[in-house]
Design a protein around this motif. Structure first.
Motif, PDB file in Angstrom:
ATOM      1  N   LEU A   3       0.834  -1.202   0.000  1.00 49.50           N
ATOM      2  CA  LEU A   3       0.000   0.000   0.000  1.00 49.50           C
ATOM      3  C   LEU A   3       0.872   1.256   0.000  1.00 49.50           C
ATOM      4  O   LEU A   3       0.607   2.214  -0.740  1.00 49.50           O
ATOM      5  CB  LEU A   3      -0.937  -0.018   1.209  1.00 49.50           C
ATOM      6  CG  LEU A   3      -2.057   0.994   1.233  1.00 49.50           C
ATOM      7  CD1 LEU A   3      -2.961   0.849   0.015  1.00 49.50           C
ATOM      8  CD2 LEU A   3      -2.870   0.833   2.502  1.00 49.50           C
ATOM      9  N   LEU A   4       1.931   1.243   0.803  1.00 44.67           N
ATOM     10  CA  LEU A   4       2.863   2.373   0.806  1.00 44.67           C
ATOM     11  C   LEU A   4       3.527   2.534  -0.561  1.00 44.67           C
ATOM     12  O   LEU A   4       3.700   3.661  -1.048  1.00 44.67           O
ATOM     13  CB  LEU A   4       3.931   2.184   1.885  1.00 44.67           C
ATOM     14  CG  LEU A   4       3.503   2.433   3.318  1.00 44.67           C
ATOM     15  CD1 LEU A   4       4.630   2.040   4.278  1.00 44.67           C
ATOM     16  CD2 LEU A   4       3.121   3.882   3.527  1.00 44.67           C
ATOM     17  N   PHE A   5       3.878   1.409  -1.198  1.00 44.28           N
ATOM     18  CA  PHE A   5       4.482   1.489  -2.527  1.00 44.28           C
ATOM     19  C   PHE A   5       3.496   2.049  -3.556  1.00 44.28           C
ATOM     20  O   PHE A   5       3.885   2.777  -4.472  1.00 44.28           O
ATOM     21  CB  PHE A   5       4.989   0.122  -2.993  1.00 44.28           C
ATOM     22  CG  PHE A   5       6.452  -0.077  -2.750  1.00 44.28           C
ATOM     23  CD1 PHE A   5       7.386   0.807  -3.240  1.00 44.28           C
ATOM     24  CD2 PHE A   5       6.898  -1.172  -2.028  1.00 44.28           C
ATOM     25  CE1 PHE A   5       8.747   0.617  -3.016  1.00 44.28           C
ATOM     26  CE2 PHE A   5       8.249  -1.380  -1.794  1.00 44.28           C
ATOM     27  CZ  PHE A   5       9.176  -0.474  -2.285  1.00 44.28           C
ATOM     28  N   VAL A   6       2.212   1.722  -3.431  1.00 39.72           N
ATOM     29  CA  VAL A   6       1.203   2.283  -4.337  1.00 39.72           C
ATOM     30  C   VAL A   6       1.147   3.801  -4.164  1.00 39.72           C
ATOM     31  O   VAL A   6       1.150   4.550  -5.153  1.00 39.72           O
ATOM     32  CB  VAL A   6      -0.182   1.637  -4.108  1.00 39.72           C
ATOM     33  CG1 VAL A   6      -1.269   2.382  -4.874  1.00 39.72           C
ATOM     34  CG2 VAL A   6      -0.157   0.170  -4.521  1.00 39.72           C
ATOM     35  N   PHE A   7       1.113   4.272  -2.905  1.00 39.56           N
ATOM     36  CA  PHE A   7       1.121   5.716  -2.659  1.00 39.56           C
ATOM     37  C   PHE A   7       2.394   6.351  -3.222  1.00 39.56           C
ATOM     38  O   PHE A   7       2.350   7.425  -3.816  1.00 39.56           O
ATOM     39  CB  PHE A   7       1.003   6.022  -1.164  1.00 39.56           C
ATOM     40  CG  PHE A   7      -0.355   5.746  -0.591  1.00 39.56           C
ATOM     41  CD1 PHE A   7      -1.516   6.126  -1.244  1.00 39.56           C
ATOM     42  CD2 PHE A   7      -0.477   5.099   0.622  1.00 39.56           C
ATOM     43  CE1 PHE A   7      -2.768   5.871  -0.717  1.00 39.56           C
ATOM     44  CE2 PHE A   7      -1.717   4.839   1.169  1.00 39.56           C
ATOM     45  CZ  PHE A   7      -2.871   5.220   0.504  1.00 39.56           C
ATOM     46  N   TYR A   8       3.514   5.682  -3.040  1.00 41.17           N
ATOM     47  CA  TYR A   8       4.790   6.160  -3.555  1.00 41.17           C
ATOM     48  C   TYR A   8       4.736   6.291  -5.078  1.00 41.17           C
ATOM     49  O   TYR A   8       5.127   7.312  -5.641  1.00 41.17           O
ATOM     50  CB  TYR A   8       5.905   5.202  -3.134  1.00 41.17           C
ATOM     51  CG  TYR A   8       7.264   5.511  -3.704  1.00 41.17           C
ATOM     52  CD1 TYR A   8       7.968   6.650  -3.330  1.00 41.17           C
ATOM     53  CD2 TYR A   8       7.870   4.633  -4.599  1.00 41.17           C
ATOM     54  CE1 TYR A   8       9.227   6.921  -3.846  1.00 41.17           C
ATOM     55  CE2 TYR A   8       9.125   4.891  -5.115  1.00 41.17           C
ATOM     56  CZ  TYR A   8       9.798   6.033  -4.734  1.00 41.17           C
ATOM     57  OH  TYR A   8      11.040   6.297  -5.247  1.00 41.17           O
ATOM     58  N   GLY A   9       4.225   5.278  -5.754  1.00 43.05           N
ATOM     59  CA  GLY A   9       4.116   5.307  -7.212  1.00 43.05           C
ATOM     60  C   GLY A   9       3.208   6.416  -7.707  1.00 43.05           C
ATOM     61  O   GLY A   9       3.462   7.038  -8.743  1.00 43.05           O
ATOM     62  N   ILE A  10       2.149   6.699  -6.943  1.00 41.51           N
ATOM     63  CA  ILE A  10       1.222   7.770  -7.303  1.00 41.51           C
ATOM     64  C   ILE A  10       1.880   9.135  -7.106  1.00 41.51           C
ATOM     65  O   ILE A  10       1.684  10.052  -7.905  1.00 41.51           O
ATOM     66  CB  ILE A  10      -0.075   7.656  -6.480  1.00 41.51           C
ATOM     67  CG1 ILE A  10      -0.875   6.426  -6.918  1.00 41.51           C
ATOM     68  CG2 ILE A  10      -0.919   8.921  -6.604  1.00 41.51           C
ATOM     69  CD1 ILE A  10      -2.028   6.070  -6.002  1.00 41.51           C
ATOM     70  N   VAL A  36       6.589  11.887  -9.800  1.00 42.45           N
ATOM     71  CA  VAL A  36       6.269  12.676 -10.982  1.00 42.45           C
ATOM     72  C   VAL A  36       7.317  12.357 -12.024  1.00 42.45           C
ATOM     73  O   VAL A  36       8.500  12.588 -11.775  1.00 42.45           O
ATOM     74  CB  VAL A  36       6.275  14.189 -10.663  1.00 42.45           C
ATOM     75  CG1 VAL A  36       6.027  15.002 -11.909  1.00 42.45           C
ATOM     76  CG2 VAL A  36       5.265  14.495  -9.575  1.00 42.45           C
ATOM     77  N   PRO A  37       6.987  11.802 -13.175  1.00 40.70           N
ATOM     78  CA  PRO A  37       5.644  11.370 -13.540  1.00 40.70           C
ATOM     79  C   PRO A  37       5.241  10.085 -12.812  1.00 40.70           C
ATOM     80  O   PRO A  37       6.087   9.369 -12.290  1.00 40.70           O
ATOM     81  CB  PRO A  37       5.763  11.108 -15.042  1.00 40.70           C
ATOM     82  CG  PRO A  37       7.201  10.755 -15.249  1.00 40.70           C
ATOM     83  CD  PRO A  37       7.970  11.549 -14.226  1.00 40.70           C
ATOM     84  N   LEU A  38       3.964   9.826 -12.837  1.00 43.19           N
ATOM     85  CA  LEU A  38       3.374   8.651 -12.202  1.00 43.19           C
ATOM     86  C   LEU A  38       4.129   7.383 -12.615  1.00 43.19           C
ATOM     87  O   LEU A  38       4.494   7.238 -13.774  1.00 43.19           O
ATOM     88  CB  LEU A  38       1.926   8.554 -12.677  1.00 43.19           C
ATOM     89  CG  LEU A  38       0.960   7.669 -11.936  1.00 43.19           C
ATOM     90  CD1 LEU A  38       0.516   8.384 -10.665  1.00 43.19           C
ATOM     91  CD2 LEU A  38      -0.245   7.394 -12.798  1.00 43.19           C
ATOM     92  N   SER A  39       4.356   6.469 -11.671  1.00 45.46           N
ATOM     93  CA  SER A  39       5.068   5.228 -11.997  1.00 45.46           C
ATOM     94  C   SER A  39       4.081   4.063 -12.057  1.00 45.46           C
ATOM     95  O   SER A  39       3.768   3.434 -11.042  1.00 45.46           O
ATOM     96  CB  SER A  39       6.150   4.950 -10.963  1.00 45.46           C
ATOM     97  OG  SER A  39       6.810   3.756 -11.286  1.00 45.46           O
ATOM     98  N   LYS A  40       3.589   3.798 -13.247  1.00 43.42           N
ATOM     99  CA  LYS A  40       2.601   2.735 -13.432  1.00 43.42           C
ATOM    100  C   LYS A  40       3.127   1.348 -13.061  1.00 43.42           C
ATOM    101  O   LYS A  40       2.397   0.565 -12.462  1.00 43.42           O
ATOM    102  CB  LYS A  40       2.063   2.752 -14.853  1.00 43.42           C
ATOM    103  CG  LYS A  40       1.196   3.958 -15.131  1.00 43.42           C
ATOM    104  CD  LYS A  40       0.691   3.960 -16.556  1.00 43.42           C
ATOM    105  CE  LYS A  40      -0.079   5.241 -16.825  1.00 43.42           C
ATOM    106  NZ  LYS A  40      -0.505   5.315 -18.228  1.00 43.42           N
ATOM    107  N   PRO A  41       4.389   0.997 -13.382  1.00 47.95           N
ATOM    108  CA  PRO A  41       4.866  -0.338 -13.000  1.00 47.95           C
ATOM    109  C   PRO A  41       4.841  -0.565 -11.488  1.00 47.95           C
ATOM    110  O   PRO A  41       4.470  -1.648 -11.028  1.00 47.95           O
ATOM    111  CB  PRO A  41       6.293  -0.378 -13.544  1.00 47.95           C
ATOM    112  CG  PRO A  41       6.313   0.604 -14.655  1.00 47.95           C
ATOM    113  CD  PRO A  41       5.377   1.690 -14.236  1.00 47.95           C
ATOM    114  N   ILE A  42       5.219   0.440 -10.709  1.00 46.01           N
ATOM    115  CA  ILE A  42       5.186   0.309  -9.250  1.00 46.01           C
ATOM    116  C   ILE A  42       3.750   0.155  -8.773  1.00 46.01           C
ATOM    117  O   ILE A  42       3.442  -0.693  -7.932  1.00 46.01           O
ATOM    118  CB  ILE A  42       5.862   1.525  -8.570  1.00 46.01           C
ATOM    119  CG1 ILE A  42       7.363   1.510  -8.841  1.00 46.01           C
ATOM    120  CG2 ILE A  42       5.593   1.540  -7.066  1.00 46.01           C
ATOM    121  CD1 ILE A  42       8.103   2.745  -8.351  1.00 46.01           C
TER     122      ILE A  42
END
Length: 75
Positions: free
Chosen positions: A41-48, A51-57
């Protein structure tokens, strides 16, 4: 905003990394899945927040989070 020369976004990434690493120290598979889910969940927030958004993460950790939740509630 920065703390000790590290941005808030990076701190979330470090927290996610540490949480996932710590999850593998758990002897119980259920505890591993719970702690690992929090790290994902933390990694999802990190990816969001990147900048730019990290879709793979985001995609990878969302999938792992869903797998963990599935197996936690399967019983």
């Amino acid at each position: 905003m920065e703390f000790l020369g590290i941005s808030c976004v990076e701190w979330i990434g470090y927290a996610a990394m540490a949480t996932v690493l710590i999850s593998f120290l758990m002897k119980s598979v259920n505890k591993l899945r719970i702690v690992n889910s929090f790290g994902c969940l933390l990694f999802v927030f990190y990816g969001i927040m990147l900048v730019p958004l990290s879709k793979p993460i985001i995609i990878t950790n969302t999938a792992i989070l869903c797998i963990n939740v599935y197996y936690l509630f399967k019983k």
